[in-house]
Design a protein around this motif. Structure first.
Motif, short mmCIF file in Angstrom:
data_model
loop_
_atom_site.label_atom_id
_atom_site.label_comp_id
_atom_site.label_asym_id
_atom_site.label_seq_id
_atom_site.Cartn_x
_atom_site.Cartn_y
_atom_site.Cartn_z
N PHE A 235 0.82 -1.21 0.00
CA PHE A 235 0.00 0.00 0.00
C PHE A 235 0.85 1.26 0.00
CE2 PHE A 235 -2.92 -3.03 2.37
CZ PHE A 235 -3.66 -3.34 1.25
N ARG A 236 2.10 1.16 0.43
CA ARG A 236 2.98 2.33 0.49
C ARG A 236 3.84 2.49 -0.77
NH1 ARG A 236 3.22 0.02 5.61
NH2 ARG A 236 5.24 -0.98 5.22
N LEU A 237 3.80 1.48 -1.65
CA LEU A 237 4.57 1.57 -2.89
C LEU A 237 4.01 2.65 -3.81
CD1 LEU A 237 5.09 -2.17 -3.92
CD2 LEU A 237 6.82 -0.60 -3.02
N ALA A 238 4.91 3.36 -4.47
CA ALA A 238 4.47 4.31 -5.49
C ALA A 238 4.19 3.55 -6.78
CB ALA A 238 5.55 5.37 -5.72
N PRO A 239 3.19 3.99 -7.57
CA PRO A 239 2.96 3.36 -8.86
C PRO A 239 4.10 3.67 -9.81
CG PRO A 239 1.42 5.18 -8.48
CD PRO A 239 2.24 5.03 -7.24
N PRO A 240 4.29 2.85 -10.86
CA PRO A 240 3.41 1.75 -11.27
C PRO A 240 3.54 0.54 -10.35
CG PRO A 240 5.33 1.88 -12.71
CD PRO A 240 5.39 3.08 -11.83
N LYS A 241 2.41 -0.09 -10.08
CA LYS A 241 2.41 -1.29 -9.26
C LYS A 241 1.18 -2.12 -9.59
CE LYS A 241 0.18 0.94 -5.24
NZ LYS A 241 0.29 1.13 -3.77
N SER A 242 1.34 -3.42 -9.40
CA SER A 242 0.24 -4.36 -9.63
C SER A 242 0.36 -5.48 -8.63
CB SER A 242 0.25 -4.91 -11.06
OG SER A 242 1.46 -5.62 -11.31
N SER A 243 -0.73 -6.20 -8.43
CA SER A 243 -0.71 -7.27 -7.43
C SER A 243 -1.71 -8.34 -7.82
CB SER A 243 -1.03 -6.71 -6.04
OG SER A 243 -0.78 -7.67 -5.05
N GLY A 244 -1.86 -9.33 -6.94
CA GLY A 244 -2.79 -10.43 -7.20
C GLY A 244 -2.88 -11.33 -5.98
N ARG A 245 -3.38 -12.54 -6.22
CA ARG A 245 -3.52 -13.51 -5.14
C ARG A 245 -2.16 -14.01 -4.64
NH1 ARG A 245 -8.65 -15.65 -4.22
NH2 ARG A 245 -10.23 -15.09 -5.77
N ASP A 246 -1.09 -13.74 -5.37
CA ASP A 246 0.24 -14.10 -4.88
C ASP A 246 0.51 -13.43 -3.54
OD1 ASP A 246 1.69 -15.16 -7.65
OD2 ASP A 246 0.23 -13.57 -7.98
N LEU A 247 -0.07 -12.25 -3.32
CA LEU A 247 0.11 -11.53 -2.06
C LEU A 247 -1.14 -11.59 -1.19
CD1 LEU A 247 1.53 -9.63 -0.07
CD2 LEU A 247 0.88 -7.71 -1.56
N PHE A 248 -2.29 -11.24 -1.78
CA PHE A 248 -3.51 -11.08 -0.99
C PHE A 248 -4.32 -12.37 -1.00
CE2 PHE A 248 -2.49 -6.66 -2.28
CZ PHE A 248 -2.25 -6.16 -1.01
N HIS A 249 -4.07 -13.22 -0.02
CA HIS A 249 -4.73 -14.51 0.09
C HIS A 249 -5.09 -14.75 1.57
CE1 HIS A 249 -0.75 -15.63 1.48
NE2 HIS A 249 -0.24 -15.31 0.28
N LEU A 250 -5.79 -15.85 1.84
CA LEU A 250 -6.29 -16.08 3.19
C LEU A 250 -5.17 -16.31 4.20
CD1 LEU A 250 -9.58 -18.16 2.72
CD2 LEU A 250 -9.31 -15.71 3.16
N ASP A 251 -4.03 -16.87 3.79
CA ASP A 251 -2.92 -17.01 4.73
C ASP A 251 -2.40 -15.65 5.16
OD1 ASP A 251 -3.11 -19.75 4.62
OD2 ASP A 251 -1.44 -20.02 3.22
N TRP A 252 -2.38 -14.69 4.23
CA TRP A 252 -1.98 -13.32 4.56
C TRP A 252 -2.95 -12.73 5.59
CZ3 TRP A 252 -4.55 -8.61 3.61
CH2 TRP A 252 -3.78 -7.44 3.73
N LEU A 253 -4.24 -12.98 5.38
CA LEU A 253 -5.25 -12.51 6.33
C LEU A 253 -5.07 -13.18 7.69
CD1 LEU A 253 -7.87 -11.15 7.27
CD2 LEU A 253 -9.14 -12.95 6.05
N GLU A 254 -4.87 -14.49 7.70
CA GLU A 254 -4.72 -15.21 8.97
C GLU A 254 -3.52 -14.71 9.76
OE1 GLU A 254 -6.78 -17.18 10.32
OE2 GLU A 254 -8.04 -18.04 8.74
N ALA A 255 -2.43 -14.37 9.06
CA ALA A 255 -1.26 -13.83 9.75
C ALA A 255 -1.59 -12.50 10.42
CB ALA A 255 -0.10 -13.67 8.77
N ALA A 256 -2.38 -11.67 9.74
CA ALA A 256 -2.78 -10.39 10.34
C ALA A 256 -3.70 -10.61 11.54
CB ALA A 256 -3.48 -9.53 9.28
#
Length: 372
Positions: A235-256
């Motif tokens: 969220f703090r990266l300056a564009p250009p930027k792109s993302s996907g499920r490689d980062l935002f997945h349920l394991d990421w949520l569970e860690a938070a």
């Protein structure tokens, strides 16, 4: 429309993994003049599960991906057949099919992006030339390969008198910033759209999505969890930027959730995930398009009343938030139309990317042709 009006089909299956959206569009020159038909083909649960499993490393991936790609091509062909049936057209009437494929890996920082698909099989089944693999050329030119829709949004939603923002909320959310005038557009992925909300409700209620946002609206935003989620470096990266499920997945949520240090009720998690999507989109708009007074939303998120309400709340009256239906394009048709438009760009050998958006070294013709 005359007998010689070029017709193109666009097919999109996005990170929500729910199914295929397809449109058949007529073109006037380089502009879409009409959407003649739209169709939706849902994925059966087993295919959705197979595609979800391919988002992460696992055994026998090459064969599993090949089989999923074949199944996808059959569903794409079904969608094409429905579009032809609705309009009374034949394969020979269609110039090309533009198909995005299903993203299973997106790692531009490593020089690749992978949209599984079998376009050769789709060409065989449909009898129409197929253009696919739109992202790879941009990545090869040093770009993110995403988002690709800002150029299309500029073409159909740009306004010479006012700045606008188009927000696509699929599994991942992205913004297209369209300054007032005839030219110029930029944009980037803002983070999760529906992917985490869909995954969480499927985990707890075996439903594929939160209809109207009702479950999220029944909970309360947990400020501690929201702070943990928003602490993600992306969220703090300056564009250009792109993302996907490689980062935002349920394991990421569970860690938070573990870092939050206290139990959070499932409905409160859903409310917090909805706020995460709304707040990160609003941050992008305020930070990069402060002069825009019109925000138009497309994708499945446009149907989530709770999410739309939170987005309006987060923007604090800075801009009016509406669906792209206000501009005459149903929110679920926008991305499929974009791939019909990209197919035509390929057909005319015109660039489909915007280097200011993706970071590529220059404009590139996107896609690979599979003749019928």
């Amino acid at each position: 429309m005359t007998a010689h009006t070029p017709l193109y089909i666009g097919l999109m299956s996005g990170t929500s993994l729910d199914g295929v959206d397809g449109v058949l569009a007529a073109f006037d020159g380089q502009a879409i003049s009409a959407t003649l038909a739209a169709a939706y083909v849902p994925f059966p649960e087993h295919l959705r599960a197979d595609l979800m499993a391919l988002q992460a490393a696992g055994p026998n991936e090459i064969e599993r991906e090949a089989m999923a790609a074949n199944a996808l091509a059959v569903h794409y062909a079904d969608c094409v057949a429905q579009l032809l049936l609705q309009t009374g057209k034949h394969a020979a009437d269609i110039r090309m099919v533009g198909v995005h494929g299903q993203t299973i890996r997106h790692r531009p920082e490593l020089g690749f992006t992978r949209q599984t698909n079998n376009p050769a099989l789709l060409a065989e089944l449909s009898g129409i030339d197929v253009v696919a693999d739109f992202r790879s050329r941009d990545v090869a030119a040093g770009g993110q390969g995403a988002p690709l829709v800002p150029a299309f949004h500029r073409a159909i939603f740009g306004d010479p008198t006012q700045s606008r923002v188009v927000v696509n909320i699929g599994g991942i959310a992205n913004v297209s910033i369209l300054p007032a005038g005839e030219e110029g557009a930029y944009g980037f992925d803002t983070g999760p759209g529906n992917a985490l909300m869909d995954g969480w409700i499927h985990l707890h209620q075996q439903r594929s999505y939160d209809a109207n946002g009702d479950w999220g609206a029944s909970g309360q935003v947990h400020t501690g969890l929201l702070a943990q989620l928003r602490d993600e470096a992306f969220f703090r990266l300056a564009p250009p930027k792109s993302s996907g499920r490689d980062l935002f997945h349920l394991d990421w949520l569970e860690a938070a959730l573990l870092r939050t240090g206290e139990p959070v009720a499932p409905a409160d998690v859903q409310a917090t995930l909805t706020m995460l999507t709304a707040s990160t989109i609003a941050d992008a708009i305020v930070g990069h398009a402060a002069d825009a007074r019109q925000v138009y939303v497309c994708g499945g998120g446009a149907e989530n009343a709770f999410l739309m309400g939170l987005l309006r709340q987060q923007l604090q009256g800075r801009a009016e938030v509406q669906s792209t239906a206000t501009l005459g394009v149903a929110p679920q048709h926008v991305e499929a139309l974009a791939f019909a438009w990209l197919a035509q760009r390929f057909d005319l050998r015109l660039p489909g990317n915007l280097p200011a958006v993706t970071g590529a070294r220059g404009p590139r013709v996107l896609g690979a042709l599979y003749p019928a």
